[in-house]
Design a protein around this motif. Structure first.
Motif, PDB file in Angstrom:
ATOM      1  N   LEU A  32       0.809  -1.217   0.000  1.00 43.62           N
ATOM      2  CA  LEU A  32       0.000   0.000   0.000  1.00 43.62           C
ATOM      3  C   LEU A  32       0.843   1.268   0.000  1.00 43.62           C
ATOM      4  CD1 LEU A  32      -2.896  -0.946   2.452  1.00 43.62           C
ATOM      5  CD2 LEU A  32      -2.965  -0.845  -0.044  1.00 43.62           C
ATOM      6  N   SER A  33       2.044   1.209   0.561  1.00 41.56           N
ATOM      7  CA  SER A  33       2.912   2.391   0.594  1.00 41.56           C
ATOM      8  C   SER A  33       3.530   2.679  -0.776  1.00 41.56           C
ATOM      9  CB  SER A  33       4.024   2.205   1.625  1.00 41.56           C
ATOM     10  OG  SER A  33       4.954   1.236   1.171  1.00 41.56           O
ATOM     11  N   LEU A  34       3.324   1.750  -1.713  1.00 37.73           N
ATOM     12  CA  LEU A  34       3.872   1.826  -3.069  1.00 37.73           C
ATOM     13  C   LEU A  34       5.393   1.697  -3.095  1.00 37.73           C
ATOM     14  CD1 LEU A  34       1.620   4.616  -4.636  1.00 37.73           C
ATOM     15  CD2 LEU A  34       1.272   2.145  -4.661  1.00 37.73           C
ATOM     16  N   SER A  35       5.971   1.162  -2.018  1.00 37.97           N
ATOM     17  CA  SER A  35       7.422   0.956  -1.996  1.00 37.97           C
ATOM     18  C   SER A  35       7.830  -0.148  -2.977  1.00 37.97           C
ATOM     19  CB  SER A  35       7.909   0.621  -0.585  1.00 37.97           C
ATOM     20  OG  SER A  35       7.352  -0.601  -0.140  1.00 37.97           O
ATOM     21  N   ARG A  36       6.900  -1.023  -3.340  1.00 36.78           N
ATOM     22  CA  ARG A  36       7.176  -2.094  -4.303  1.00 36.78           C
ATOM     23  C   ARG A  36       6.716  -1.718  -5.721  1.00 36.78           C
ATOM     24  NH1 ARG A  36       5.097  -7.424  -1.048  1.00 36.78           N
ATOM     25  NH2 ARG A  36       6.507  -7.228   0.707  1.00 36.78           N
ATOM     26  N   TYR A  37       6.165  -0.540  -5.867  1.00 38.24           N
ATOM     27  CA  TYR A  37       5.644  -0.120  -7.168  1.00 38.24           C
ATOM     28  C   TYR A  37       6.790  -0.001  -8.163  1.00 38.24           C
ATOM     29  CZ  TYR A  37       2.625   2.250 -10.499  1.00 38.24           C
ATOM     30  OH  TYR A  37       1.910   2.562 -11.616  1.00 38.24           O
ATOM     31  N   PRO A  38       6.556  -0.364  -9.436  1.00 42.81           N
ATOM     32  CA  PRO A  38       7.639  -0.357 -10.426  1.00 42.81           C
ATOM     33  C   PRO A  38       8.261   1.013 -10.727  1.00 42.81           C
ATOM     34  CG  PRO A  38       5.668  -1.440 -11.295  1.00 42.81           C
ATOM     35  CD  PRO A  38       5.322  -0.885  -9.963  1.00 42.81           C
ATOM     36  N   ASP A  39       7.654   2.097 -10.301  1.00 43.32           N
ATOM     37  CA  ASP A  39       8.181   3.433 -10.557  1.00 43.32           C
ATOM     38  C   ASP A  39       8.237   4.185  -9.226  1.00 43.32           C
ATOM     39  OD1 ASP A  39       9.203   5.335 -12.242  1.00 43.32           O
ATOM     40  OD2 ASP A  39       7.277   5.991 -13.040  1.00 43.32           O
ATOM     41  N   MET A  40       9.133   5.142  -9.114  1.00 43.87           N
ATOM     42  CA  MET A  40       9.228   5.940  -7.890  1.00 43.87           C
ATOM     43  C   MET A  40       8.045   6.907  -7.822  1.00 43.87           C
ATOM     44  SD  MET A  40      11.806   5.033  -6.072  1.00 43.87           S
ATOM     45  CE  MET A  40      11.874   6.401  -4.957  1.00 43.87           C
ATOM     46  N   ILE A  41       7.314   6.848  -6.726  1.00 43.44           N
ATOM     47  CA  ILE A  41       6.165   7.717  -6.495  1.00 43.44           C
ATOM     48  C   ILE A  41       6.461   8.531  -5.236  1.00 43.44           C
ATOM     49  CG2 ILE A  41       3.676   7.815  -6.033  1.00 43.44           C
ATOM     50  CD1 ILE A  41       4.414   6.589  -8.788  1.00 43.44           C
ATOM     51  N   SER A  42       6.372   9.841  -5.322  1.00 47.81           N
ATOM     52  CA  SER A  42       6.651  10.664  -4.148  1.00 47.81           C
ATOM     53  C   SER A  42       5.574  10.444  -3.084  1.00 47.81           C
ATOM     54  CB  SER A  42       6.710  12.147  -4.527  1.00 47.81           C
ATOM     55  OG  SER A  42       5.415  12.637  -4.821  1.00 47.81           O
ATOM     56  N   GLU A  43       5.954  10.661  -1.859  1.00 51.21           N
ATOM     57  CA  GLU A  43       5.025  10.492  -0.740  1.00 51.21           C
ATOM     58  C   GLU A  43       3.836  11.438  -0.869  1.00 51.21           C
ATOM     59  OE1 GLU A  43       5.240  11.132   4.022  1.00 51.21           O
ATOM     60  OE2 GLU A  43       6.899  10.008   3.120  1.00 51.21           O
ATOM     61  N   SER A  44       4.072  12.655  -1.302  1.00 52.90           N
ATOM     62  CA  SER A  44       2.973  13.620  -1.416  1.00 52.90           C
ATOM     63  C   SER A  44       1.988  13.206  -2.518  1.00 52.90           C
ATOM     64  CB  SER A  44       3.501  15.028  -1.677  1.00 52.90           C
ATOM     65  OG  SER A  44       4.215  15.080  -2.890  1.00 52.90           O
ATOM     66  N   TYR A  45       2.492  12.648  -3.615  1.00 53.25           N
ATOM     67  CA  TYR A  45       1.628  12.165  -4.695  1.00 53.25           C
ATOM     68  C   TYR A  45       0.825  10.955  -4.219  1.00 53.25           C
ATOM     69  CZ  TYR A  45       0.378  10.752  -9.520  1.00 53.25           C
ATOM     70  OH  TYR A  45      -0.279  10.420 -10.671  1.00 53.25           O
ATOM     71  N   ARG A  46       1.492  10.039  -3.527  1.00 55.39           N
ATOM     72  CA  ARG A  46       0.813   8.867  -2.964  1.00 55.39           C
ATOM     73  C   ARG A  46      -0.299   9.300  -2.023  1.00 55.39           C
ATOM     74  NH1 ARG A  46       3.844   6.252   1.604  1.00 55.39           N
ATOM     75  NH2 ARG A  46       2.838   8.051   2.568  1.00 55.39           N
ATOM     76  N   ASP A  47      -0.005  10.236  -1.141  1.00 57.39           N
ATOM     77  CA  ASP A  47      -1.004  10.715  -0.185  1.00 57.39           C
ATOM     78  C   ASP A  47      -2.193  11.347  -0.900  1.00 57.39           C
ATOM     79  OD1 ASP A  47       0.815   9.848   1.673  1.00 57.39           O
ATOM     80  OD2 ASP A  47       1.227  11.821   2.528  1.00 57.39           O
ATOM     81  N   TYR A  48      -1.901  12.145  -1.923  1.00 53.91           N
ATOM     82  CA  TYR A  48      -2.960  12.770  -2.713  1.00 53.91           C
ATOM     83  C   TYR A  48      -3.884  11.695  -3.302  1.00 53.91           C
ATOM     84  CZ  TYR A  48      -5.221  14.923  -6.731  1.00 53.91           C
ATOM     85  OH  TYR A  48      -6.148  15.331  -7.651  1.00 53.91           O
ATOM     86  N   ILE A  49      -3.302  10.659  -3.857  1.00 56.08           N
ATOM     87  CA  ILE A  49      -4.096   9.594  -4.479  1.00 56.08           C
ATOM     88  C   ILE A  49      -4.989   8.923  -3.442  1.00 56.08           C
ATOM     89  CG2 ILE A  49      -3.960   7.312  -5.572  1.00 56.08           C
ATOM     90  CD1 ILE A  49      -1.413   8.425  -7.038  1.00 56.08           C
ATOM     91  N   TYR A  50      -4.453   8.578  -2.282  1.00 56.28           N
ATOM     92  CA  TYR A  50      -5.268   7.924  -1.243  1.00 56.28           C
ATOM     93  C   TYR A  50      -6.396   8.825  -0.752  1.00 56.28           C
ATOM     94  CZ  TYR A  50      -2.674   3.600  -0.721  1.00 56.28           C
ATOM     95  OH  TYR A  50      -2.123   2.364  -0.943  1.00 56.28           O
ATOM     96  N   ILE A  51      -6.097  10.086  -0.554  1.00 56.08           N
ATOM     97  CA  ILE A  51      -7.134  11.019  -0.087  1.00 56.08           C
ATOM     98  C   ILE A  51      -8.237  11.147  -1.136  1.00 56.08           C
ATOM     99  CG2 ILE A  51      -7.596  13.441   0.475  1.00 56.08           C
ATOM    100  CD1 ILE A  51      -4.750  13.424   1.833  1.00 56.08           C
ATOM    101  N   GLU A  52      -7.869  11.243  -2.386  1.00 53.61           N
ATOM    102  CA  GLU A  52      -8.877  11.349  -3.443  1.00 53.61           C
ATOM    103  C   GLU A  52      -9.655  10.047  -3.619  1.00 53.61           C
ATOM    104  OE1 GLU A  52      -9.950  14.145  -4.760  1.00 53.61           O
ATOM    105  OE2 GLU A  52      -8.484  15.071  -3.429  1.00 53.61           O
ATOM    106  N   LEU A  53      -9.012   8.900  -3.436  1.00 53.05           N
ATOM    107  CA  LEU A  53      -9.731   7.627  -3.477  1.00 53.05           C
ATOM    108  C   LEU A  53     -10.791   7.569  -2.372  1.00 53.05           C
ATOM    109  CD1 LEU A  53      -6.892   5.028  -4.181  1.00 53.05           C
ATOM    110  CD2 LEU A  53      -8.850   5.547  -5.656  1.00 53.05           C
ATOM    111  N   ALA A  54     -10.434   8.053  -1.197  1.00 54.54           N
ATOM    112  CA  ALA A  54     -11.391   8.071  -0.079  1.00 54.54           C
ATOM    113  C   ALA A  54     -12.502   9.088  -0.328  1.00 54.54           C
ATOM    114  CB  ALA A  54     -10.664   8.378   1.228  1.00 54.54           C
TER     115      ALA A  54
END
Length: 95
Positions: A32-54
């Protein structure tokens, strides 16, 4: 589409959560933290995505809060996504 495209990451997260739901498994924080994701995703972008999903009603059990900033709009900070669960709307999005 690029690996870091919003919709690609959303499908990655929702597909994983849907699989966990069907298997009766608790989602992995590493996944879920996207640490295994195939591309580097910044923490702020990840957080934005989760907040918008919710906010869109695609996942639940996401917590966030607003942090007041002087003379500016409050900043939204993600607190927790460890217990994320896909909703029926999220499953429909995948379809």
């Amino acid at each position: 589409m690029a690996k870091d495209d919003y919709h690609v990451i959303v499908c990655y997260i929702l597909s994983y959560l849907y699989g966990c739901l069907k298997r009766g498994e608790k989602p992995s924080r590493d996944y879920l933290s996207l640490s295994r994701y195939p591309d580097m995703i910044s923490e702020s972008y990840r957080d934005y995505i989760y907040i918008e999903l919710a906010r869109s009603g695609f996942v639940r059990r996401i917590t966030w809060h607003k942090v007041p900033v002087l003379k500016n709009e409050a900043e939204v900070i993600l607190k927790s996504f460890d217990k994320a669960q896909i909703t029926p709307a999220g499953i429909e999005y995948l379809q």
